[in-house]
Design a protein around this motif. Structure first.
Motif: not given
Length: 77
Positions: A55-77
């Motif tokens: 469960w720690s691995s499953v729950i910690s995968a959520i912020p990793v996924f969000l971080l991987s698509v962060l450029d699409f969420i907030i735009g490019p640097w």
């Protein structure tokens, strides 16, 4: 763009991703999930340590996924 500017951009990205996605958030997600799941399975016949890791691995995968698509969420640097 000079080599110094590139290195500065890489350093800023490394610090940003390290602080907000890498260490702090993953440690907090893993610890909180471990505590909750440890209490939930304390009297169970399931292997508590396996459930904590799962469960720690499953729950910690959520912020990793969000971080991987962060450029699409907030735009490019």
């Amino acid at each position: 763009m000079s080599a110094i500017e590139v290195l500065q951009s890489v350093f800023v990205a490394w610090v940003f991703y390290g602080i907000f996605g890498g260490l702090i958030i993953l440690v907090l997600c893993g610890a909180i999930t471990g505590i909750i799941i440890g209490k939930k399975y304390s009297g169970s016949k399931h292997n508590k340590n396996k459930m904590i890791i799962l469960w720690s691995s499953v729950i910690s995968a959520i912020p990793v996924f969000l971080l991987s698509v962060l450029d699409f969420i907030i735009g490019p640097w």
